[in-house]
Motif scaffolding. Sequence first.
Motif, PDB file in Angstrom:
ATOM      1  N   ASN A  56     -50.223 -93.307 -39.661  1.00 57.36           N
ATOM      2  CA  ASN A  56     -51.124 -93.434 -38.453  1.00 57.36           C
ATOM      3  C   ASN A  56     -51.089 -92.536 -37.600  1.00 57.36           C
ATOM      4  N   TYR A 114     -59.376 -90.606 -31.802  1.00 55.80           N
ATOM      5  CA  TYR A 114     -59.792 -91.661 -32.771  1.00 55.80           C
ATOM      6  C   TYR A 114     -58.421 -92.089 -33.495  1.00 55.80           C
ATOM      7  N   ASP A 115     -58.079 -93.219 -33.485  1.00 52.11           N
ATOM      8  CA  ASP A 115     -56.938 -93.865 -34.309  1.00 52.11           C
ATOM      9  C   ASP A 115     -57.238 -93.959 -35.810  1.00 52.11           C
ATOM     10  N   LYS A 166     -58.457 -95.977 -42.700  1.00 53.79           N
ATOM     11  CA  LYS A 166     -58.742 -97.154 -41.671  1.00 53.79           C
ATOM     12  C   LYS A 166     -59.094 -96.061 -40.257  1.00 53.79           C
ATOM     13  N   VAL A 177     -60.478 -96.605 -36.488  1.00 52.75           N
ATOM     14  CA  VAL A 177     -60.789 -97.392 -35.162  1.00 52.75           C
ATOM     15  C   VAL A 177     -61.747 -96.630 -34.322  1.00 52.75           C
ATOM     16  N   HIS A 198     -64.406-101.893 -30.007  1.00 55.16           N
ATOM     17  CA  HIS A 198     -63.919-101.252 -30.970  1.00 55.16           C
ATOM     18  C   HIS A 198     -64.273-101.651 -32.432  1.00 55.16           C
ATOM     19  N   THR A 217     -63.791-101.112 -36.426  1.00 55.35           N
ATOM     20  CA  THR A 217     -62.746-100.670 -37.354  1.00 55.35           C
ATOM     21  C   THR A 217     -63.438-100.878 -38.743  1.00 55.35           C
ATOM     22  N   GLN A 230     -62.217-100.002 -42.736  1.00 52.99           N
ATOM     23  CA  GLN A 230     -61.297 -99.792 -43.723  1.00 52.99           C
ATOM     24  C   GLN A 230     -61.895 -99.550 -44.962  1.00 52.99           C
ATOM     25  N   GLU A 245     -64.902-104.268 -38.981  1.00 53.93           N
ATOM     26  CA  GLU A 245     -64.839-105.450 -37.921  1.00 53.93           C
ATOM     27  C   GLU A 245     -65.131-104.854 -36.605  1.00 53.93           C
ATOM     28  N   SER A 246     -65.691-105.744 -35.481  1.00 52.18           N
ATOM     29  CA  SER A 246     -66.010-105.350 -34.312  1.00 52.18           C
ATOM     30  C   SER A 246     -65.405-106.129 -33.265  1.00 52.18           C
TER      31      SER A 246
END
Length: 273
Positions: A109, A129-130, A147, A149, A173, A175, A177, A247-248
Amino acid sequence: MAENISTASSQIADVQSSADTRQIAINKVGIKDIRHPVRIKDRSEGEQHTIANFNMYVDLPHNFKGTHMSRFVEILNSHDYEITVESFKDMLTEMAERLEAESGHIEMNFPFFINKTAPISKVQSLLDYDVTLIGEIHSGKPEIDIKVVVPVTSLCPCSKKISERGAHNQRSHVTIQARTAGFIWIEEIIEIVEQEASCELFGLLKRPDEKHVTERAYDNPKFVEDMVRDVAVRMNNETRISAYVVESENFESIHNHSAYALIERDKLKDPVS
């Protein structure tokens, strides 16, 4: 001197490799939260230097007492800082081989920075950004997921429809993946999300830019359901993506809770668009 060290090492007990009689295998054993400098491929600059946080695990058969924790760090240090998706895959394979494991797992990460240009003033600023690389290996077969975010703006279509003045909006956010079937830049994944949001974010905005992004969001309202569906359409059409989860999470500005939606698809198992 080297011979003496070798002789001394051979006389030290290897407790980790001793037998265990409890007959219980361990799914994951290893090291967690170790930071290491890395170089990441960057589409505009070639590469960028950052600090990554690693989790590294292998399985442990029921008949072994422990694993050799030092080998995880040795593997990490042997890659000379430069980590790509391909070298990450090699590191995953090396870890399984050196620790004689049937399965292994690595998470890496790190913050990834993009130099963004404001829409009107053209002033530049960095936005972080992550990003996480997630690797799994089973019986010698490695698989890598990326992945990301992505923080964006979402504006509520219902609020816009029923209000005489304005509409509530919030930061969200999104995301993704993704499992890749070909090389794809981290920036490309980020762009897909930002293009489907009500509006993207910037590190620095002047007043003309603020007017622009406010009006852009107002003209492009999205429910959390719209967000994941629109991103999923782009993922479905991207041939370099073989599987994904999108995902949101909308951090609601008029509620004390978030709105959330998720879509998951494995194109190899579900080839129909």
